[in-house]
Design a protein around this motif. Structure first.
Motif, PDB file in Angstrom:
ATOM      1  N   VAL A  64       0.866  -1.187   0.000  1.00  0.00           N
ATOM      2  CA  VAL A  64       0.000   0.000   0.000  1.00  0.00           C
ATOM      3  C   VAL A  64       0.905   1.241   0.000  1.00  0.00           C
ATOM      4  O   VAL A  64       1.772   1.353   0.850  1.00  0.00           O
ATOM      5  CB  VAL A  64      -0.887   0.029   1.274  1.00  0.00           C
ATOM      6  CG1 VAL A  64      -1.723   1.297   1.334  1.00  0.00           C
ATOM      7  CG2 VAL A  64      -1.777  -1.201   1.317  1.00  0.00           C
ATOM      8  N   GLN A  81      -1.472   6.488   0.702  1.00  0.00           N
ATOM      9  CA  GLN A  81      -2.767   5.861   1.029  1.00  0.00           C
ATOM     10  C   GLN A  81      -2.814   5.427   2.489  1.00  0.00           C
ATOM     11  O   GLN A  81      -3.865   5.466   3.131  1.00  0.00           O
ATOM     12  CB  GLN A  81      -3.020   4.664   0.125  1.00  0.00           C
ATOM     13  CG  GLN A  81      -3.864   5.032  -1.076  1.00  0.00           C
ATOM     14  CD  GLN A  81      -4.126   3.847  -1.985  1.00  0.00           C
ATOM     15  OE1 GLN A  81      -4.024   2.690  -1.576  1.00  0.00           O
ATOM     16  NE2 GLN A  81      -4.455   4.141  -3.215  1.00  0.00           N
ATOM     17  N   GLY A 131      -4.213   8.025   4.353  1.00  0.00           N
ATOM     18  CA  GLY A 131      -5.556   8.479   4.020  1.00  0.00           C
ATOM     19  C   GLY A 131      -5.732   9.106   2.656  1.00  0.00           C
ATOM     20  O   GLY A 131      -6.831   9.523   2.311  1.00  0.00           O
ATOM     21  N   ARG A 145      -9.762   4.142   0.202  1.00  0.00           N
ATOM     22  CA  ARG A 145      -8.310   4.295   0.089  1.00  0.00           C
ATOM     23  C   ARG A 145      -7.904   5.768   0.168  1.00  0.00           C
ATOM     24  O   ARG A 145      -6.738   6.082   0.253  1.00  0.00           O
ATOM     25  CB  ARG A 145      -7.814   3.647  -1.205  1.00  0.00           C
ATOM     26  CG  ARG A 145      -7.883   2.114  -1.130  1.00  0.00           C
ATOM     27  CD  ARG A 145      -7.664   1.514  -2.484  1.00  0.00           C
ATOM     28  NE  ARG A 145      -8.599   2.098  -3.437  1.00  0.00           N
ATOM     29  CZ  ARG A 145      -8.627   1.769  -4.731  1.00  0.00           C
ATOM     30  NH1 ARG A 145      -7.775   0.881  -5.194  1.00  0.00           N
ATOM     31  NH2 ARG A 145      -9.509   2.321  -5.528  1.00  0.00           N
ATOM     32  N   TYR A 158      -9.263   7.671   2.714  1.00  0.00           N
ATOM     33  CA  TYR A 158     -10.121   7.843   3.892  1.00  0.00           C
ATOM     34  C   TYR A 158      -9.992   9.229   4.506  1.00  0.00           C
ATOM     35  O   TYR A 158     -10.896   9.703   5.174  1.00  0.00           O
ATOM     36  CB  TYR A 158      -9.867   6.749   4.935  1.00  0.00           C
ATOM     37  CG  TYR A 158      -8.503   6.731   5.568  1.00  0.00           C
ATOM     38  CD1 TYR A 158      -8.198   7.548   6.643  1.00  0.00           C
ATOM     39  CD2 TYR A 158      -7.509   5.854   5.119  1.00  0.00           C
ATOM     40  CE1 TYR A 158      -6.958   7.520   7.237  1.00  0.00           C
ATOM     41  CE2 TYR A 158      -6.253   5.814   5.698  1.00  0.00           C
ATOM     42  CZ  TYR A 158      -5.986   6.648   6.758  1.00  0.00           C
ATOM     43  OH  TYR A 158      -4.745   6.621   7.352  1.00  0.00           O
ATOM     44  N   PHE A 208     -11.226  -0.121   5.094  1.00  0.00           N
ATOM     45  CA  PHE A 208      -9.937   0.099   4.421  1.00  0.00           C
ATOM     46  C   PHE A 208      -8.942  -0.976   4.854  1.00  0.00           C
ATOM     47  O   PHE A 208      -8.232  -1.579   4.029  1.00  0.00           O
ATOM     48  CB  PHE A 208      -9.407   1.490   4.779  1.00  0.00           C
ATOM     49  CG  PHE A 208      -8.031   1.795   4.251  1.00  0.00           C
ATOM     50  CD1 PHE A 208      -7.785   1.790   2.882  1.00  0.00           C
ATOM     51  CD2 PHE A 208      -6.978   2.100   5.105  1.00  0.00           C
ATOM     52  CE1 PHE A 208      -6.506   2.078   2.375  1.00  0.00           C
ATOM     53  CE2 PHE A 208      -5.707   2.387   4.613  1.00  0.00           C
ATOM     54  CZ  PHE A 208      -5.473   2.373   3.260  1.00  0.00           C
ATOM     55  N   ILE A 231      -7.070  -3.753   2.374  1.00  0.00           N
ATOM     56  CA  ILE A 231      -5.634  -3.903   2.124  1.00  0.00           C
ATOM     57  C   ILE A 231      -5.043  -5.070   2.911  1.00  0.00           C
ATOM     58  O   ILE A 231      -3.860  -5.388   2.769  1.00  0.00           O
ATOM     59  CB  ILE A 231      -4.845  -2.612   2.447  1.00  0.00           C
ATOM     60  CG1 ILE A 231      -4.938  -2.254   3.935  1.00  0.00           C
ATOM     61  CG2 ILE A 231      -5.324  -1.443   1.589  1.00  0.00           C
ATOM     62  CD1 ILE A 231      -4.071  -1.074   4.344  1.00  0.00           C
ATOM     63  N   VAL A 283      -4.471  -5.359   6.128  1.00  0.00           N
ATOM     64  CA  VAL A 283      -3.579  -4.964   7.222  1.00  0.00           C
ATOM     65  C   VAL A 283      -4.452  -4.524   8.395  1.00  0.00           C
ATOM     66  O   VAL A 283      -5.307  -3.659   8.231  1.00  0.00           O
ATOM     67  CB  VAL A 283      -2.675  -3.782   6.794  1.00  0.00           C
ATOM     68  CG1 VAL A 283      -1.815  -3.304   7.951  1.00  0.00           C
ATOM     69  CG2 VAL A 283      -1.801  -4.181   5.613  1.00  0.00           C
TER      70      VAL A 283
END
Lengths: 235, 235
Positions: A116, A120, A123, B80, B82, B110, B114, B116
């Motif tokens: 990621v 991102q 945010g 993504r 946020y 989110f 992803i 995580v």
């Protein structure tokens, strides 16, 4: 996994295309430190420190000497718990630029590990950032030539270095604004004016119809009363 | 992808095992709002609001009426990014608990997207959090029984509600500390004391050898002078 295997510093020297002239300082090159954080799974994160002795009191040789210290601090720590690595490296209070470079390299490695992007992770508030381009102190001709080049390259935020000669600066900023219609201006005196000079500078520009977006470091950084004076007497 | 498809609220009512008694308030149940954020790829994020009229002025019926407002705000936005969703929902200034629940649900989605966990997203500073367990206001016997139960369950941080009767509170906290050696204590007066009572309370406990970790809301929340008095006169 995601544990730090080692941290490595690399000194990079960059020569400027032309000398960079600000109040009381002309520089011809800069030395940055590249920070590489390698994890035990082979992932690599990068950061870069651009220390300034004038601003932070940091010396490149001193920062380079921190390489073993930082290895001792964070080798074996997991980037998935980067806040713990930050808590450790936050102790580097006398070396803020290398601290930031190490922390960014750790974030970069974490970002790589989870797939990621860093923007991102925090945010994705913006997809684009507009940067400014800087005109050094110089003759009026030099400054105008730089301004025209900047506009031709498509930039629309221009930083103008001032602070060594009040009358020349006022004339230069007015002339620059005429060849760069529609741009936003950041003027940066690098602490070169007295409070009264700073107020005269912005007042005359305001009268000439030049709108300043940011007036950076008008006076000596510790002159709080002077900064207040500029704040309350600016148009 | 990762765009918000819809946001849904669900009202959940929970009955307490026994009444919860604090200064000026006895409650038997609580109504929480579960927030579900569903993305266009089927991923679902969850948050929960536990509004308090006494603390924030929030009413459950009012918060429920925000469901269409929040859908209008954020449907179609990408988790993504946020931070942009947060910027929108930060405008819900009169509904802080539902704002937090929606934002958490977005983060949860989110995080799911992803792969995580949220705690790692923010740096994994801790792997465990110790929570406290609360003893309501009650008779000395009731309070001691609760304390013993809490210790038997393995908790080591105990919150003790006080603020309705100074002398009883002092005796109760001392007695509780004797049946729960080694625990940390948070005493919470829920604004029930005068400044002088609050100082007497902590001073007597200090003399009796009881060490307080946190003294929560000793006096009326807007009595800044009173809070200062408590601050500067506490042992």
């Amino acid at each position: 996994m995601g544990r730090v295997n080692f941290v490595k510093f690399k000194l990079n020297r960059f020569e400027y295309v032309k000398p960079f002239h600000i109040t009381n300082s002309i520089s011809y090159d800069t030395e940055n430190i590249e920070v590489v954080v390698e994890l035990d799974n082979g992932i690599v994160g990068y950061g870069e420190a651009s220390p300034s002795f004038r601003v932070n009191g940091e010396k490149v040789q001193v920062l380079l000497a921190l390489e073993p210290v930082i290895n001792e601090m964070i080798v074996g720590m997991d980037v998935r718990e980067y806040r713990k690595i930050f808590d450790e490296t936050d102790k580097l209070k006398a070396a803020p630029s290398i601290k930031a470079a190490v922390q960014y390299a750790v974030l970069d490695a974490f970002s790589e590990e989870i797939g990621v992007p860093v923007y991102q992770l925090f945010g994705g508030a913006k997809r684009e950032l507009e940067t400014d381009y800087t005109i050094s102190i110089g003759t009026l001709d030099e400054r105008l030539r730089e301004a025209k080049e900047i506009v031709a390259r498509g930039h629309s935020v221009i930083k103008i270095k001032v602070g060594e000669n009040l009358e020349e600066d006022i004339q230069a900023v007015i002339a620059i604004s005429e060849v760069s219609k529609g741009c936003k201006y950041i003027v940066d005196a690098n602490m070169g004016y007295t409070p009264k000079q700073a107020v005269k500078f912005v007042t005359e520009l305001y009268r000439a119809g030049v709108d300043i977006a940011v007036f950076e470091q008008p006076v000596w950084m510790f002159d709080i009363e002077g900064l207040k004076y500029v704040r309350w007497n600016s148009p």
